[in-house]
Scaffold this motif. Structure first.
Motif, PDB file in Angstrom:
ATOM      1  N   ARG A 179      10.620   4.135   4.812  1.00 51.63           N
ATOM      2  CA  ARG A 179      11.616   4.720   5.719  1.00 51.63           C
ATOM      3  C   ARG A 179      11.027   5.923   6.444  1.00 51.63           C
ATOM      4  N   GLU A 180      10.249   6.701   5.728  1.00 54.00           N
ATOM      5  CA  GLU A 180       9.684   7.917   6.309  1.00 54.00           C
ATOM      6  C   GLU A 180       8.644   7.624   7.391  1.00 54.00           C
ATOM      7  N   SER A 181       7.984   6.474   7.299  1.00 54.64           N
ATOM      8  CA  SER A 181       6.925   6.163   8.266  1.00 54.64           C
ATOM      9  C   SER A 181       7.458   5.944   9.674  1.00 54.64           C
ATOM     10  N   PHE A 182       8.770   5.777   9.819  1.00 54.54           N
ATOM     11  CA  PHE A 182       9.360   5.604  11.146  1.00 54.54           C
ATOM     12  C   PHE A 182       9.156   6.844  12.012  1.00 54.54           C
ATOM     13  N   ASP A 183       8.984   7.991  11.389  1.00 62.18           N
ATOM     14  CA  ASP A 183       8.784   9.244  12.127  1.00 62.18           C
ATOM     15  C   ASP A 183       7.315   9.598  12.290  1.00 62.18           C
ATOM     16  N   ASP A 184       6.421   8.721  11.825  1.00 62.72           N
ATOM     17  CA  ASP A 184       4.987   8.975  11.902  1.00 62.72           C
ATOM     18  C   ASP A 184       4.423   8.260  13.134  1.00 62.72           C
ATOM     19  N   LYS A 185       4.246   8.987  14.222  1.00 67.06           N
ATOM     20  CA  LYS A 185       3.786   8.402  15.483  1.00 67.06           C
ATOM     21  C   LYS A 185       2.376   7.833  15.364  1.00 67.06           C
ATOM     22  N   ASN A 186       1.512   8.515  14.630  1.00 64.87           N
ATOM     23  CA  ASN A 186       0.142   8.030  14.487  1.00 64.87           C
ATOM     24  C   ASN A 186       0.107   6.705  13.727  1.00 64.87           C
ATOM     25  N   PHE A 187       0.948   6.586  12.713  1.00 60.11           N
ATOM     26  CA  PHE A 187       1.025   5.351  11.935  1.00 60.11           C
ATOM     27  C   PHE A 187       1.492   4.191  12.805  1.00 60.11           C
ATOM     28  N   ILE A 188       2.505   4.448  13.619  1.00 63.38           N
ATOM     29  CA  ILE A 188       3.016   3.410  14.517  1.00 63.38           C
ATOM     30  C   ILE A 188       1.971   3.019  15.549  1.00 63.38           C
ATOM     31  N   ASN A 189       1.246   3.989  16.067  1.00 61.01           N
ATOM     32  CA  ASN A 189       0.184   3.689  17.042  1.00 61.01           C
ATOM     33  C   ASN A 189      -0.923   2.845  16.412  1.00 61.01           C
ATOM     34  N   ASP A 190      -1.266   3.135  15.168  1.00 60.30           N
ATOM     35  CA  ASP A 190      -2.297   2.356  14.477  1.00 60.30           C
ATOM     36  C   ASP A 190      -1.851   0.905  14.318  1.00 60.30           C
ATOM     37  N   ILE A 191      -0.598   0.699  13.935  1.00 60.91           N
ATOM     38  CA  ILE A 191      -0.063  -0.659  13.795  1.00 60.91           C
ATOM     39  C   ILE A 191      -0.094  -1.371  15.136  1.00 60.91           C
ATOM     40  N   ALA A 192       0.322  -0.684  16.179  1.00 62.78           N
ATOM     41  CA  ALA A 192       0.334  -1.276  17.522  1.00 62.78           C
ATOM     42  C   ALA A 192      -1.070  -1.717  17.933  1.00 62.78           C
ATOM     43  N   ASN A 193      -2.063  -0.875  17.685  1.00 64.77           N
ATOM     44  CA  ASN A 193      -3.439  -1.203  18.072  1.00 64.77           C
ATOM     45  C   ASN A 193      -3.988  -2.377  17.262  1.00 64.77           C
ATOM     46  N   ASN A 194      -3.674  -2.420  15.967  1.00 59.46           N
ATOM     47  CA  ASN A 194      -4.162  -3.514  15.120  1.00 59.46           C
ATOM     48  C   ASN A 194      -3.525  -4.850  15.512  1.00 59.46           C
ATOM     49  N   ILE A 195      -2.231  -4.827  15.771  1.00 54.50           N
ATOM     50  CA  ILE A 195      -1.541  -6.052  16.179  1.00 54.50           C
ATOM     51  C   ILE A 195      -2.067  -6.531  17.524  1.00 54.50           C
ATOM     52  N   LYS A 196      -2.241  -5.602  18.439  1.00 52.55           N
ATOM     53  CA  LYS A 196      -2.763  -5.958  19.757  1.00 52.55           C
ATOM     54  C   LYS A 196      -4.162  -6.560  19.635  1.00 52.55           C
ATOM     55  N   GLN A 197      -5.004  -5.964  18.805  1.00 54.07           N
ATOM     56  CA  GLN A 197      -6.374  -6.453  18.637  1.00 54.07           C
ATOM     57  C   GLN A 197      -6.391  -7.900  18.128  1.00 54.07           C
ATOM     58  N   VAL A 198      -5.619  -8.183  17.099  1.00 50.51           N
ATOM     59  CA  VAL A 198      -5.598  -9.536  16.523  1.00 50.51           C
ATOM     60  C   VAL A 198      -4.932 -10.524  17.475  1.00 50.51           C
ATOM     61  N   PHE A 199      -3.869 -10.083  18.138  1.00 52.52           N
ATOM     62  CA  PHE A 199      -3.155 -10.924  19.102  1.00 52.52           C
ATOM     63  C   PHE A 199      -4.097 -11.379  20.222  1.00 52.52           C
ATOM     64  N   GLN A 254       0.814  -1.213   0.000  1.00 56.24           N
ATOM     65  CA  GLN A 254       0.000   0.000   0.000  1.00 56.24           C
ATOM     66  C   GLN A 254       0.850   1.266   0.000  1.00 56.24           C
ATOM     67  N   GLY A 255       2.170   1.089   0.087  1.00 59.59           N
ATOM     68  CA  GLY A 255       3.072   2.232   0.102  1.00 59.59           C
ATOM     69  C   GLY A 255       3.104   2.975   1.418  1.00 59.59           C
ATOM     70  N   LYS A 256       2.620   2.327   2.479  1.00 63.14           N
ATOM     71  CA  LYS A 256       2.569   2.968   3.795  1.00 63.14           C
ATOM     72  C   LYS A 256       3.790   2.660   4.658  1.00 63.14           C
ATOM     73  N   LEU A 257       4.358   1.465   4.495  1.00 64.98           N
ATOM     74  CA  LEU A 257       5.501   1.049   5.310  1.00 64.98           C
ATOM     75  C   LEU A 257       6.779   1.436   4.586  1.00 64.98           C
TER      76      LEU A 257
END
Length: 447
Positions: free
Chosen positions: A200-220, A195-198
């Motif tokens: 090098r630049e996304s490392f500085d996107d806190k909201n993007f990282i938080n979204d990934i964390a929440n999705n992984i936690k939900q499925v886990f 999707q072109g979201k992941l």
């Protein structure tokens, strides 16, 4: 639904029989078993044409992706309680040259003895960008039922790996349970990359990282809930995992930001936390780790032979002790590589932009075969330490909690736990994995 069919070859028209015979002789997407005058194959009955869409397809909506992820993990949970495991959700390898499957729990299944430590941690994942090209999970169901095996068969024929000496059914079960979620994380990450979201630049996107964390936690937690009913226990397990750090490591290493930081000799503290020591090598030296490796065959189609030889002599170096792939060299780690190429009078101007782009792409990053990017250095650890920690807590506790149920379903022996006065799940998780000390694994390994 899926059905296993068996048809006598004499009842099949000649043209269709020819197609089946061709399919039976090759390793294609359509697999047919032929024997005793009959054909055996799996027939799928689906309601829509999108049912076979791979789960990591970028066109799938986020809601469908999460729902489908939960569905296939739920199905795997049902099978696992009967002692039936899926041995290959995606193509995970620790060694591409020897086709050695990746084992995140290698320290338990096959501990290395007599080197430096008895347990060295989860290792590098080779060619991780290629692992999810053809995942078994689809948007409507899980394909390739031929990958399912009973635990007894896995142990008897060493199907989990020829180096595995472990025969404890509970530990084999724990390994596969963790492998399921490990594979799903890779599927999720590959979808984000498509999707072109992941990036090098996304490392500085806190909201993007938080979204990934929440999705992984939900499925886990959903997967965990297939084995455990007690909400308090699930919450306690969840608190043991730093979800934001887990997501940060995924974005940092699988998105590519690590290349720039390691090239500069540093890794931000937020990636592994202040209590984890990270040791980096000087990548300008010729270490045997895959950093900056480049297969010169990539030059063949774009550069004439004389220019190719000049490029190899000027900008590449032979790799010390590397004999498996003779066409693999290491790109010089000079910071002004682009400027050097721009000023090189031996290279025609028309070739320079492409050469700068090509060598710039491969100059940084781990690629032991010189082509496919690896997750971690060769003979080094898996850098997703928080994910490995989560897998030990998750699979270890499930095996312990489900011991009685699994024993009834598959005659698995439930080992007695070490007595511990603490009312916490950590000793239980450790005890369920052969009573080993996994404290170092839970904290994380150095890179």
């Amino acid at each position: 639904g899926q059905r296993v069919l068996r048809i006598n070859s004499g009842n099949i028209p000649a043209d269709i029989r020819q197609e089946l015979e061709t399919a039976a002789k090759k390793d294609g997407k359509f697999r047919v078993s032929q024997g005793r005058g009959a054909y055996t194959f799996i027939c799928y009955k689906v309601k829509d044409n999108n049912a076979f869409t791979y789960l990591n397809d970028k066109s799938i909506s986020q809601a469908d992706f999460i729902d489908s992820s939960k569905r296939f993990l739920r199905d795997l949970a049902v099978f696992s309680k009967m002692g039936i495991m899926n041995t290959s959700l995606i193509e995970l390898f620790h060694s591409l040259e020897h086709q050695r499957r990746y084992l995140w729990m290698i320290d338990v299944l096959s501990p290395v003895q007599g080197i430096i430590f008895d347990r060295l941690g989860a290792g590098v994942v080779r060619g991780f960008s290629k692992t999810t090209e053809y995942p078994n999970p689809r948007i409507r169901f899980m394909a390739d039922l031929a990958e399912f095996r009973t635990i007894e068969r896995i142990i008897r024929f060493k199907e989990i790996g020829d180096r595995v000496i472990e025969k404890n059914k509970k530990n084999i079960l724990a390994s596969y349970l963790g492998d399921y979620f490990f594979s799903w994380v890779f599927i999720y990450a590959s979808r984000l990359k498509k999707q072109g979201k992941l990036t090098r630049e996304s490392f500085d996107d806190k909201n993007f990282i938080n979204d990934i964390a929440n999705n992984i936690k939900q499925v886990f937690l959903y997967f965990l809930g297939q084995f455990i009913d007690d909400k308090a226990t699930i919450e306690e397990i969840s608190r043991m995992i730093n979800w934001k750090r887990l997501a940060t490591q995924i974005v940092f290493y699988m998105g590519g930001a690590y290349k720039d930081y390691i090239a500069e000799g540093k890794i931000p503290q937020r990636v592994h936390g202040k209590y984890t020591k990270v040791m980096l090598k000087n990548q300008t030296s010729n270490y045997f780790d895959g950093w900056g490796y480049f297969d010169i065959s990539l030059l063949d189609k774009e550069f004439p032979r004389l220019i190719k030889n000049h490029i190899i002599k000027t900008y590449l170096m032979r790799i010390t002790n590397k004999t498996e792939i003779s066409t693999v060299y290491k790109i010089a780690q000079d910071n002004d590589l682009a400027d050097q190429i721009a000023a090189d009078e031996m290279i025609p101007e028309s070739y320079k932009p492409r050469l700068i782009s090509l060598l710039g792409e491969y100059q940084h990053g781990f690629r032991y075969d010189g082509i496919n990017e690896d997750l971690g250095p060769f003979n080094g650890p898996n850098p997703l330490t928080e994910l490995i920690k989560a897998l030990y807590v998750f699979s270890g506790f499930i095996v312990n909690e489900q011991g009685e149920q699994i024993q009834k379903l598959n005659n698995l022996k439930a080992d007695k736990l070490n007595s511990n006065p603490r009312n916490s799940i950590l000793p239980k998780a450790a005890a369920s994995l052969g009573n080993i000390d996994i404290s170092l694994m839970l904290i994380g390994q150095a890179i």
